[in-house]
Design an enzyme around this catalytic site. Structure first.
Site, PDB file in Angstrom:
ATOM      1  N   LYS A 291       5.869  -4.382   3.901  1.00 58.47           N
ATOM      2  CA  LYS A 291       5.951  -2.891   4.674  1.00 58.47           C
ATOM      3  C   LYS A 291       5.891  -2.929   6.241  1.00 58.47           C
ATOM      4  CE  LYS A 291       4.100   0.086   1.025  1.00 58.47           C
ATOM      5  NZ  LYS A 291       3.147   1.023   0.612  1.00 58.47           N
TER       6      LYS A 291
ATOM      7  N   ALA B 150      -1.070  -0.824   5.684  1.00 52.19           N
ATOM      8  CA  ALA B 150      -2.133  -1.091   4.540  1.00 52.19           C
ATOM      9  C   ALA B 150      -1.644  -0.763   3.318  1.00 52.19           C
ATOM     10  CB  ALA B 150      -3.167  -0.523   5.000  1.00 52.19           C
ATOM     11  N   ASP B 151      -1.870  -1.294   2.261  1.00 60.10           N
ATOM     12  CA  ASP B 151      -1.615  -1.019   0.909  1.00 60.10           C
ATOM     13  C   ASP B 151      -2.672  -1.086  -0.141  1.00 60.10           C
ATOM     14  OD1 ASP B 151       0.773   0.071  -0.705  1.00 60.10           O
ATOM     15  OD2 ASP B 151       0.229  -1.644  -2.065  1.00 60.10           O
ATOM     16  N   THR B 152      -3.027  -0.117  -0.812  1.00 63.98           N
ATOM     17  CA  THR B 152      -3.875  -0.048  -1.795  1.00 63.98           C
ATOM     18  C   THR B 152      -3.590  -0.029  -3.377  1.00 63.98           C
ATOM     19  OG1 THR B 152      -5.424   1.059  -0.247  1.00 63.98           O
ATOM     20  CG2 THR B 152      -6.084   1.150  -2.646  1.00 63.98           C
TER      21      THR B 152
END
Length: 198
Positions: free
Chosen positions: A57, A78-80
């Protein structure tokens, strides 16, 4: 020193968390195809998955920054993800899938992993936050009502800790902001290393 950063995320929660610590940001909304990057590879661990997706990303955001000819500044991505055992629970595609996820999380402890990556020029910094969340048992009626609220849609694991789901969470061990989607301790550390004023 950078006076602002680009936030490459559509998440209103990430914006709110950056505002909480006084970070000036401009939105660099990811292209529509960015969601397609969230495909889990066979046998991939949750930590490896969330780091890889965040990196992809960020690559896409940097290409966008260049293509639009925007002023140079650090880009934050960010990624969760939610993991129950070795299984990754992504964002539910429809309400029935949201209920299935909640029924599996109810009465169990799961992990929430958020990876962050920050880049300016050729310098890239990254970090990973991992927390444990324990859900109380939930009745079918509670699950139906929660899914009907619409809150689970678009959220990893089909819940948002900062919303109505909080009433079902018995305990957390780790970073509350990380579970929301942007671990502030790690984020502040990376911003400081990159010379961002806040």
């Amino acid at each position: 020193m950078s006076a602002f950063i680009y936030l490459a995320s559509q998440s209103p929660r990430r914006r709110q968390l950056l505002e909480q610590i006084g970070v000036s940001y401009r939105l660099l909304l990811p292209p529509a195809e960015a969601e397609a990057l969230e495909v889990v590879l066979t046998g991939e661990s949750a930590a490896r998955y969330v780091r890889r997706v965040t990196s992809l990303k960020l690559d896409a955001a940097l290409q966008q920054l260049k293509a639009q000819g925007l002023p140079d500044a650090p880009v934050l991505c960010a990624d969760t993800t939610v993991a129950l055992g070795r299984e990754i629970l992504g964002k539910p595609a429809h309400p029935l899938q949201a209920r299935e996820m909640l029924s599996r999380l109810a009465g169990q402890t799961h992990r929430v992993l958020t990876a962050i990556a920050l880049q300016k020029g050729s310098r890239r910094l990254s970090a990973l936050s991992e927390s444990r969340v324990r859900f109380a048992p939930m009745t079918q009626a509670q699950m139906r009502a929660y899914v009907a609220s619409g809150e689970p849609m678009g959220k990893a694991g089909a819940y948002g800790i900062q919303g109505r789901a909080a009433m079902f969470i018995e305990s957390i061990h780790g970073s509350y902001s990380g579970i929301m989607g942007l671990p502030l301790h790690e984020t502040a550390r990376l911003l400081g290393q990159m010379g961002v004023r806040f």
